[in-house]
Design a protein around this motif. Structure first.
Motif, short mmCIF file in Angstrom:
data_model
loop_
_atom_site.label_atom_id
_atom_site.label_comp_id
_atom_site.label_asym_id
_atom_site.label_seq_id
_atom_site.Cartn_x
_atom_site.Cartn_y
_atom_site.Cartn_z
N PRO A 99 16.85 77.48 65.88
CA PRO A 99 15.56 77.43 65.15
C PRO A 99 15.28 78.58 63.79
CG PRO A 99 15.35 78.73 67.01
CD PRO A 99 16.79 78.39 66.90
N VAL A 100 14.33 77.77 63.05
CA VAL A 100 14.08 78.66 61.75
C VAL A 100 12.80 79.18 62.03
CG1 VAL A 100 13.97 78.90 59.28
CG2 VAL A 100 15.68 77.23 60.35
N LEU A 101 12.69 80.39 62.41
CA LEU A 101 11.04 81.16 62.69
C LEU A 101 10.54 81.22 61.29
CD1 LEU A 101 11.72 83.53 65.72
CD2 LEU A 101 11.09 81.22 65.48
N GLY A 102 9.19 81.27 61.26
CA GLY A 102 8.55 81.29 60.14
C GLY A 102 7.47 80.32 59.92
N HIS A 103 6.77 80.39 58.62
CA HIS A 103 5.83 79.26 58.63
C HIS A 103 4.92 79.24 59.52
CE1 HIS A 103 4.04 75.92 56.41
NE2 HIS A 103 4.13 74.89 57.38
N LYS A 104 4.19 80.50 59.91
CA LYS A 104 3.23 80.62 60.74
C LYS A 104 3.87 80.29 62.31
CE LYS A 104 -0.50 78.97 57.93
NZ LYS A 104 -1.56 78.08 57.65
N VAL A 105 4.93 80.50 62.54
CA VAL A 105 5.72 80.53 63.72
C VAL A 105 6.51 81.76 63.90
CG1 VAL A 105 7.09 79.32 65.51
CG2 VAL A 105 5.59 77.99 64.19
N TYR A 106 6.24 82.90 64.77
CA TYR A 106 7.04 84.20 64.55
C TYR A 106 7.43 84.51 65.92
CZ TYR A 106 4.35 84.28 60.18
OH TYR A 106 4.06 83.91 59.01
N ASP A 107 7.42 83.49 67.05
CA ASP A 107 7.75 84.03 68.45
C ASP A 107 8.51 82.72 69.30
OD1 ASP A 107 8.16 85.48 70.62
OD2 ASP A 107 6.14 85.58 71.19
N VAL A 108 9.04 82.97 70.10
CA VAL A 108 9.82 81.84 71.02
C VAL A 108 9.07 81.72 72.20
CG1 VAL A 108 11.98 81.24 71.95
CG2 VAL A 108 12.01 82.57 70.03
N SER A 399 6.47 72.87 69.32
CA SER A 399 6.40 74.08 68.66
C SER A 399 6.32 74.01 67.51
CB SER A 399 7.54 74.95 69.37
OG SER A 399 8.74 74.48 68.90
N LYS A 400 6.49 72.89 66.71
CA LYS A 400 6.40 72.73 65.16
C LYS A 400 7.57 73.72 64.40
CE LYS A 400 1.72 71.03 65.36
NZ LYS A 400 0.55 71.20 64.64
N VAL A 401 8.66 73.90 65.10
CA VAL A 401 9.60 74.84 64.67
C VAL A 401 10.51 73.91 63.81
CG1 VAL A 401 11.28 76.58 64.97
CG2 VAL A 401 9.11 76.80 66.18
N VAL A 402 10.96 74.37 62.72
CA VAL A 402 11.93 73.79 61.89
C VAL A 402 13.43 74.04 62.56
CG1 VAL A 402 13.23 73.39 59.83
CG2 VAL A 402 10.87 73.71 59.88
N TRP A 403 14.34 73.41 62.65
CA TRP A 403 15.47 73.32 63.34
C TRP A 403 16.76 73.06 62.21
CZ3 TRP A 403 16.59 75.11 68.38
CH2 TRP A 403 15.25 75.07 69.09
#
Length: 510
Positions: A99-108, A399-403
């Motif tokens: 996963p690429v964290l960032g863009h308002k997503v900072y946790d797993v 989670s709207k996380v980029v993979w």
């Protein structure tokens, strides 16, 4: 009349079957065979050095001809063919997913497990181990290749377009997109094309393209949607009109020169084995033949019919009797072949000792393998990663996380050392997923196997660790008195960390 009705019925059945097959081509991830080779390149190869020299003088105006000659060399020239197979089989194509964290997503969070499975499943549909080597080989030959993606719920397939039809149109996030020249498509071919291209071709034939149509260029070039992708190693392709040539194109002249050198060897071999047998026609004191022409011709025909292959008869009134042609050829032809072979390897950028050539050091081969691996890691992997990461953006996750996926930088020629490197990294907090990927497990295979082994098979209860000197301590080494130790009295692990010559060994009993 009955036969005609039967024939028409068969024709209608064949047409219906073909229509169903075409429908399956759009509905399922499969592409049909082209029986008439209508999707094959129309450029012809040549074996003339002058023609190839003319092509190379203006390479970007002769991209199709250069590609056709290189494809012909890959069939007729063993060195070019072996080099292509070597490059194609060099990388393992193993890859990992993260996963690429960032863009308002900072946790797993816990949702990422399911997101990981969904993203891994999508990559599994693209069948990377099958298609990536094929993309690599075709792009090495043509310099640039054009593909159309055909997908369904169970997998992905690709349709390759000829070089003559297409040009690179743009690059988006590292992914090349292309356009198709509709004037190159014939009516008999358009029925085999994907629906998108068929609609564009119909619009072109109807003449309903306007100047401000965003999907077209110059009223005949249709810009393919995101289902189309182009692969190339030349980042200057956009400033060269959307065309380029193979990185192996420089080897064409050397390949032709090597073929000619080999032909000279064949000529020398023939000259070394040919013998001339002379039949002298008798003459008088003035040199005038005393045998009439008809009789001489009959004798000559009888002699020719009885001579073995490789012997050439000559009938004349001269004094020539027997002329051996051994050594009449060029004595340096074998040396010429050897030098030309070395030059061809040099133009291809590979080491001749790697293919059995003479060498004074094994390090030359090792360094050549590393050099070729670095070229692949630098040029092939980023290009494919951009494409597959672009496809991963279509995965809708909670989670709207980029993979992203990433190819493991390892070679089949140094596989043991590469895996050992990833294994050593585990001691310093390295990624277990990268290690599993380096061992050949895809992301979906890793999680599917591990979950199945632990939850379904309870494999830890089945595969218990066997007691060995590495897994036993002094206390755990005790066994019940009823157990007979067949190794009693044999050397084993010492009881103390500072053993002497008479120190007792652990043998299962005290």
């Amino acid at each position: 009349m009955a036969n005609q009705r039967t024939l028409k019925g068969r024709q209608r059945t064949i047409q219906r079957n073909l229509a169903r097959a075409r429908a399956r081509n759009e509905q399922f991830a499969s592409t049909l065979t082209d029986p008439k080779s209508r999707f094959r390149s129309t450029s012809n190869a040549t074996t003339s050095k002058s023609s190839i020299s003319n092509y190379m003088s203006r390479p970007y105006d002769n991209t199709e001809n250069i590609a056709a000659n290189l494809r012909d060399a890959a069939i007729t020239d063993g060195i070019v063919s072996s080099t292509l197979r070597y490059y194609q089989s060099h990388p393992t194509y193993n890859y990992s997913l993260f996963p690429v964290l960032g863009h308002k997503v900072y946790d797993v969070d816990q949702n990422m497990k399911n997101d990981y499975i969904d993203a891994a499943y999508l990559l599994n549909q693209y069948n990377i181990y099958f298609w990536a080597p094929y993309f690599f080989k075709e792009t090495l030959l043509d310099g640039v290749t054009y593909w159309y993606t055909i997908t369904d719920s169970s997998g992905v397939s690709y349709l390759k377009f000829p070089l003559e039809w297409c040009r690179v149109a743009s690059i988006e996030n590292g992914v090349y997109r292309f356009r198709i020249d509709m004037s190159k498509i014939k009516d008999e071919v358009q029925e085999e094309l994907p629906t998108e291209i068929q609609k564009a071709y119909k619009k072109y034939k109807d003449g309903s393209i306007s100047d401000d149509d965003q999907g077209w260029y110059d009223r005949k070039w249709y810009i393919v949607s995101d289902k189309g992708v182009a692969f190339t190693f030349d980042q200057n392709i956009l400033v060269n009109g959307g065309t380029t040539i193979s990185p192996f194109a420089a080897a064409l002249m050397d390949s032709v020169s090597l073929s000619q050198a080999k032909d000279n060897v064949d000529i020398k071999d023939k000259l070394d084995t040919i013998r001339i047998i002379h039949s002298k026609i008798p003459t008088n004191s003035e040199g005038v033949p005393t045998l009439n022409l008809k009789t001489a011709k009959l004798f000559d025909a009888q002699m020719r019919s009885r001579l073995p292959e490789g012997v050439v008869p000559v009938t004349s009134p001269s004094n020539l009797t027997n002329v051996p042609l051994k050594g009449a050829g060029n004595d340096g032809v074998f040396e010429t072949v050897g030098k030309q072979t070395e030059q061809l390897f040099y133009s291809l950028g590979t080491s001749a000792p790697l293919f059995g050539g003479s060498t004074t050091s094994a390090n030359i081969v090792k360094e050549s393998v590393r050099k070729d691996a670095n070229w692949i890691f630098t040029n092939l992997f980023p290009m494919l990663e951009n494409y597959y990461n672009q496809q991963l953006t279509s995965v809708k996750t909670k989670s709207k996380v980029v993979w992203n996926m990433r190819f493991i930088r390892e070679s089949r020629f140094t596989l043991k050392d590469d895996i050992a490197s990833y294994k050593d990294q585990l001691s310093y907090g390295g990624s277990r997923l990268d290690y599993l990927a380096a061992c050949g497990l895809t992301p979906i295979e890793s999680i599917s196997k591990l979950l199945f082994e632990q939850k379904a098979l309870d494999i830890d209860s089945i595969m218990k660790v066997k007691p060995t000197s590495n897994t036993l301590s002094a206390k755990s080494a005790k066994q019940p008195s009823t157990v007979i130790n067949p190794n009693k009295g044999q050397p084993g692990r010492p009881k103390t960390d500072n053993p002497t010559d008479d120190t007792d060994r652990l043998d299962g009993e005290e």
